[in-house]
Motif scaffolding. Sequence first.
Motif, short mmCIF file in Angstrom:
data_model
loop_
_atom_site.label_atom_id
_atom_site.label_comp_id
_atom_site.label_asym_id
_atom_site.label_seq_id
_atom_site.Cartn_x
_atom_site.Cartn_y
_atom_site.Cartn_z
N UNK A 164 0.87 -1.18 0.00
CA UNK A 164 0.00 0.00 0.00
C UNK A 164 0.90 1.23 0.00
N UNK A 165 1.46 1.52 -1.16
CA UNK A 165 2.46 2.60 -1.24
C UNK A 165 1.85 3.98 -1.04
N UNK A 166 0.57 4.14 -1.36
CA UNK A 166 -0.02 5.48 -1.29
C UNK A 166 -0.20 5.98 0.13
N UNK A 167 0.10 5.15 1.14
CA UNK A 167 -0.02 5.62 2.51
C UNK A 167 1.15 6.52 2.92
N UNK A 168 2.21 6.59 2.09
CA UNK A 168 3.36 7.41 2.42
C UNK A 168 3.29 8.69 1.59
N UNK A 169 3.02 9.83 2.22
CA UNK A 169 2.79 11.05 1.44
C UNK A 169 4.07 11.72 0.95
N UNK A 170 5.20 11.50 1.61
CA UNK A 170 6.42 12.20 1.23
C UNK A 170 7.45 11.20 0.76
N UNK A 171 8.48 11.74 0.08
CA UNK A 171 9.56 10.89 -0.44
C UNK A 171 10.33 10.26 0.71
N UNK A 172 10.59 11.04 1.76
CA UNK A 172 11.35 10.51 2.89
C UNK A 172 10.61 9.35 3.55
N UNK A 173 9.32 9.52 3.79
CA UNK A 173 8.54 8.45 4.42
C UNK A 173 8.45 7.24 3.50
N UNK A 174 8.33 7.48 2.21
CA UNK A 174 8.21 6.38 1.26
C UNK A 174 9.45 5.49 1.28
N UNK A 175 10.63 6.10 1.19
CA UNK A 175 11.86 5.32 1.10
C UNK A 175 12.30 4.82 2.47
N UNK A 176 11.93 5.58 3.53
CA UNK A 176 12.29 5.12 4.87
C UNK A 176 11.49 3.89 5.28
N UNK A 177 10.34 3.65 4.63
CA UNK A 177 9.56 2.47 4.95
C UNK A 177 10.28 1.19 4.56
N UNK A 178 11.28 1.29 3.68
CA UNK A 178 12.09 0.13 3.26
C UNK A 178 11.22 -1.00 2.75
N UNK A 179 10.21 -0.64 1.96
CA UNK A 179 9.35 -1.64 1.32
C UNK A 179 9.90 -1.90 -0.08
N UNK A 180 10.21 -3.16 -0.37
CA UNK A 180 10.85 -3.48 -1.65
C UNK A 180 9.99 -3.10 -2.83
N UNK A 181 8.67 -3.11 -2.66
CA UNK A 181 7.77 -2.81 -3.78
C UNK A 181 7.60 -1.31 -3.99
N UNK A 182 7.81 -0.51 -2.98
CA UNK A 182 7.47 0.91 -3.04
C UNK A 182 8.69 1.74 -3.40
N UNK A 183 8.46 2.78 -4.18
CA UNK A 183 9.49 3.74 -4.53
C UNK A 183 8.86 5.08 -4.82
N UNK A 184 9.69 6.09 -4.93
CA UNK A 184 9.20 7.46 -5.13
C UNK A 184 9.19 7.78 -6.61
N UNK A 185 8.01 8.11 -7.11
CA UNK A 185 7.84 8.51 -8.51
C UNK A 185 8.06 10.01 -8.58
N UNK A 186 9.20 10.41 -9.08
CA UNK A 186 9.62 11.82 -8.99
C UNK A 186 8.69 12.74 -9.75
N UNK A 187 8.37 12.40 -10.97
CA UNK A 187 7.59 13.31 -11.80
C UNK A 187 6.13 13.39 -11.36
N UNK A 188 5.64 12.40 -10.62
CA UNK A 188 4.26 12.41 -10.15
C UNK A 188 4.15 12.72 -8.67
N UNK A 189 5.31 12.87 -8.01
CA UNK A 189 5.39 13.21 -6.58
C UNK A 189 4.47 12.34 -5.74
N UNK A 190 4.64 11.06 -5.89
CA UNK A 190 3.85 10.13 -5.08
C UNK A 190 4.63 8.84 -4.91
N UNK A 191 4.26 8.10 -3.88
CA UNK A 191 4.86 6.80 -3.61
C UNK A 191 4.03 5.75 -4.34
#
Length: 1516
Positions: A164-191
């Motif tokens: 459930x990647x959309x639960x992380x609103x920021x890039x820091x929270x997204x990558x700090x979650x250390x979820x192998x499936x989740x990453x930060x989509x730069x151009x769309x500013x979302x996890x």
Amino acid sequence: DPGAAPIPPAARARARLLQRLVASRVCSGFGSEGRSGRHRGSSYSSLLLYEPVLQPEQLDCGAAHLQHPLAIINPVTATPVFTYSGLTAVAVASVNNYTVVFLGTASGGLLKINLDSTMKVISRRSISVAYGEPVHPIMQFDPSDSTYLYLMTSYQMTRVKVAACNQYPTCTECLAAADAYCGWCTMETRCSLQHECTNFTGANFWASASEGVQQLTFFFFFLIIQINGTIPNLNGTNISCDYGNNIRTVARVAGDYVNQFIYCSLLPREKYPAFPDDQDHVVVETALRVNSKNIIRANFTIYDCKRTGNIYPKRACTSCLSARWRCHWCPSTYTCVSNHSQCDDALRMKEKIDCPRIVPASLDPMPTGVPRDITISLANATFSQVNEFPESFSLFVFCVQLHTSEKNDLFPVNLQLKDRPDRFIDSPEMMTVEVYNCATGSADCSQCLGREDLGHRCVWSESSSSCRLQGEPPQTSDVCPAPEIKKIEPLRGPLEGGTLLTIRGRNLGRRFSDVLGAVRIGSVHCAPLPHRYVVSEAIVCRTGEAQEAFSDVVTVNVSREGKSRERYSYVLPVVQSIAPLNGPKAGGTRVTIRGSKLDVGSELRVLVNSSKQCTDLSTITCTMPSAELTAAVPVCVQFENKSCASYDIMFKFEKNPVISDINPKKSQISGGRTITLEGRGFELVQNVSMLVRGIGREQTSCRVLTDTVITCPSPAASNVTAGSKPAPVDFYLNGRLYADDRPALDEEMYPEEALHISKFSLEYYADPQFFTAKKEKWIKHHPGEPLTLVIHKEPDSLGLESNEYQVKIGLISCEIQIVSDKVIHCSVNESLSTSERQLPVTIQVGKFNYTIAMLHLGGGETAIIVSIVICSILLVLSVVALFVFCTKSRRAERYWQKTLLQMEEMESQIREEIRKGFAELQTDMTDLTKELNRSQGIPFLEYKHFVTRTFFPKCSSLYEECYILPTPQLSSQVGSQVQETHPLLVGEWKIPENCRPNMEEGISLFSTLLNNKHFLIVFVHALEQQKDFAVRDRCNLASLLTIALHGKLEYYTSIMKDLLVDLIDASASKNPKLMLRRTESVVEKMLTNWMSICMYSYLRETVGEPFFLLICAIKQQINKGSIDAITGKARYTLNEEWLLRENIEAKPRNLNVSFQGCGMDSLSVRAMDTDTLSQVKEKILEAFCKNVPYSQWPRVEDVDLEWFATSTDSYILRDLDDTSVVEDGRKKLNTLAHYKIPEGASLAMSLSDKKDSTLSRGNLSLLLLLGVLPTDESVEHKKSHRQSHRKKVLPEIYLTRLLSTKGTLQKFLDDLFKAILSIRDDKPPVAVKYFFDFLEEQAEKRGITDPDTMHIWKTNSLPLRFWVNILKNPQFVFDIDKTDHIDACLSVIAQAFIDACSLSDLQLGKDSPTNKLLYAKEIPEYRKIVQRYYKQIHDMPPLSEQEMNAHLAEESRKYRNEFNTNVAMAEIYKYAKRYRSQIVAALDANPTTKRTQLQHKFEQVIALMEDNIYECCSEA
């Protein structure tokens, strides 16, 4: 994952190895049980990723899980990577250099473990799939989309997304979650998942947790912002720097792809945001905007050094040089600047210590109102470039009489320059002087003299009992009175001491040193506590140890000795017992400790096993903590944290109670059903409560019945629908949440797995429904008689037992005898004698209590008395009757025989009529539906004829006829087209040719004026103000305006709205509910026309078919019975006035008829033997011409009907001929029965060549006799000789035929109302929505909030103004023949429609008109449909003016050039000519029309038309 990056070979190998290790553990972790397959229902070992030593007999186990059997000789050892208890399923995936393991648990949870390349757990997540149900071992990824995982429990299959990647609103929270499936989509500013990100294959477009947080750096060079870091390739994109508030600057990409950077200009100076009042800087949020989306953000700070000095004027220099910014201090101008060049001083200060400043020093306190000298030291006292003073010097300032009314107050000390009052010498550390007031805050001597330690020179005056300032020289007496002790607490304490004793009073010392060692209890010292000492008022001391028990006063010796009135006692507390002696190890047992003198001291503790405290201590009752093991532990009672007061008190922790099951597992929503808990160990439970999680309103208290049984009432449910998913149930034993004994999880390490999962659940259903046998609300009962009640119940799913029902009559219980799924029998054995005559019959199930009926008790004594009185009266009447009978026996005998015969005859007739009516009611619907199976089209009128008939229903002042239907020329071809003509339809404007140019010019100029909004509104208002401008003229003008402006419906609508606003303003001040009820103004008729135009398409496409079928059904139902040829009254009708109140025997005749020249084969026509020949011709014409519009039918007078009795004999059938029967000097009309025409006779119809003697309807009106004799009173006396042959019946008996006709037509009427009051999704009523919104808007502007008023407005504007008009006049829509009888039936239907739209309740009785009584039962249902229709219209999306104008323009375009607007203009001009002076006066009075000189243009039209139109017409 199809969208993921390629998986490295090493990662794939690692995933395969992990799958094997897991599979091996599944097989071998259970010893010999693994072979039998029992592992499928068990839990996995607590060690995941652990390779055990495999035995030879276990090597074949891998075949069930791997592609190839395991074949290892030497066991492989491994270190556990993750430990967990109760695993049941596993699935493994390798994603983005991570290994992800999904684990199903026995408690219905799903764990997700993320492992890095070193097989180290870097993150873990969990969700709950089912309450307490183990996850099935088979758990697989979705073959079509590997981002979903399928897993099963015993009762459900779930498709779970892997992240459930959309639960992380920021890039820091997204990558700090250390979820192998989740990453930060730069151009769309979302996890997001990788494949969900656009251009995820490009570098830096999607960053995974392994890549870390993107490093982006913003640099600020003068007015340029440069952005560096790991950003995607932005060449070819639209990029800018966004500063908010729609302020942006263009950004550019520089450098190569590897070392690219972005730069942009800082926002212009005039765009700087405003500085806050108390700040010297403002923060500007800047974002890098790519393709209209901000992808990264940073903050820039803009500062102003000048504001730095102004904000802090009393330390301006220090603040300037200590600011975060590079600011400089300019002494000459006393300002803070950002650049050296702005200051020309030779002396420049670099550090804040260089600033001229006040050196802080301590000042002695000052008494209020007394002047004192204050010495202030300055540092760096340099005020100009020329005068330089020593580095430091003293400045004496003479201050005068600082005042305060408080005990003491602090005043800040500042220095400001005399010549510049806005400039101060810096005071970095604020220097203050204390001013005190001796007369305030000193209630006794000790408080007064104790202020000496604060530097306050105060003395106590014993004579005035007040504190005042010390005079000069100082007084020598400073001794205070003896201490006064008012209260001590507590009054008892243990011998070991340690009790905190509080002493309150007066003069208890000036300072703490005075009371140190001065407090005693007898000979025992009490040590004061400095932090709790209050000067002169309170002392808190810790008591010393006493050797033996005693009691004595408390003494305080402060220069003088004071004693307490109360005595403090040293006692020895004794603990004797504890109850109960045991409890569950989960804790929560409430114990009571008994003994003597236990209420002593200031602090009490109860220790269990010398470690845990007993909580919720109340006197000597407390709650036991939990324990790890079952054992007997000592209980220690401590006073003042000293030694235990008991040594032999033991409490035993037993095994926790076990709840094995609950029954029943269902409850009604009201709650209160007894839920039985089964288990063991309940004797240890003191209190139990039950809570249904999520939907239960409150906890319910339970009862412990035995060691194995507990009963709980189910809580009432809220926010739940019956039959929904079972809700989890929690039980609290001794206040502790019940949970199964299982290994405890580390809540700090695994907080999400430590959540409680309930083992039990409860399903809620709707409350049971009860009613009496006949659903009556009153039950009669005579006291003294046995009472048995039969209560019916609706089937339910609760499975209630007999003991769960409780029936009461008042306060008396009704003993339940029989209980089944549908019936409950109960009886009352005792007497129901009571002062109340009515008792409620209630049934209770749990908390559900329902009164099903009222029991009415009849009075026995009263009944006996009434019976005696009635019998006495009957006896008297019998004697009188016998006497009368004896005196008039003969005459009465003859009269009785005659009357009896008449009554029997009348009863037989009534019985026969009711039987026939019932049979007809049952068969009519089927017969009529079969007969109405018509395939031909519906004869709709063209739009232009619909408009002319609707707009001009009656003759206007211009035309003698509103529409003209030419008589069809009789020819051999039936159905030839005949055009309907009307002066306003498109055609040539019939005016003399010599007048045409001038008249066309005048009409054109007049048309221009009418298209001026201001002129037209003034024109209409001016005409309406004339008394001789009648309602007929107003309606005619409105219709002419509609025709003239038909091509500009948008303009017409705006005019109508403006006029409606004026009408609403006039109605709102009087009675707004009366608005639009009648057509008394021009705008009301304009609204009717507007609705007709806008609703024509809906009328034709949706309502036309059910309306036409209803008309056909009415006509056929009328024709099924006898019809009076003179009055038109019929056996079957909806209108009482048209009901034939005679019982005429009519038999149907099926005739084979051919129509010469029609081109059709012979048809079978159904007629009645009582039909006259004209009525037969009408039915034949209807059969042959049913596909032809009525305007093209031949008339009855124009056809002949011939009967072929034999092959050689034929007869012309007429209404009157030589064979007609004569009665009382009058001829009866001939019928089929008169000619004795048999069933299946052959007849031929042909067009007449000349007029014959067939009677027209006008001629029929001259006759008084027909096939069915009339019943008018005017001819009653002329039929005396026939009365003996007529059967006497009550005319009202035939009213049942109204119900029969109504029932037959009900389906067609329901279909019509449904079509009118429904909204089609494909074509919603745009005009209705638009106009209703307009009405609501006008009501809101005028503060009209009454919903009834809005309902009436809507009803008057649409149903009453349009639909009722259509229902009463079907000839406006169809080319049909509307007879007077059909018109009367439609009036009844229209009245029912009006009643359905009305809000007033119908007050109907036996004297009400039958036309209203007929549909009284259906009106409430129709009314609900109307209200639902209005609500649906209200809930539709609002229409904009543009959308409505487009719709109106489309309507204008569809019917363009259909009408002759010149004729309409000429007619409107006649009104303008008639009221010329009044119109000119109104135009002059209106400022807008006067300013635009419209009155002169109007005069031009008059002049132009006056000289031509009438002269030309007269010449013609």
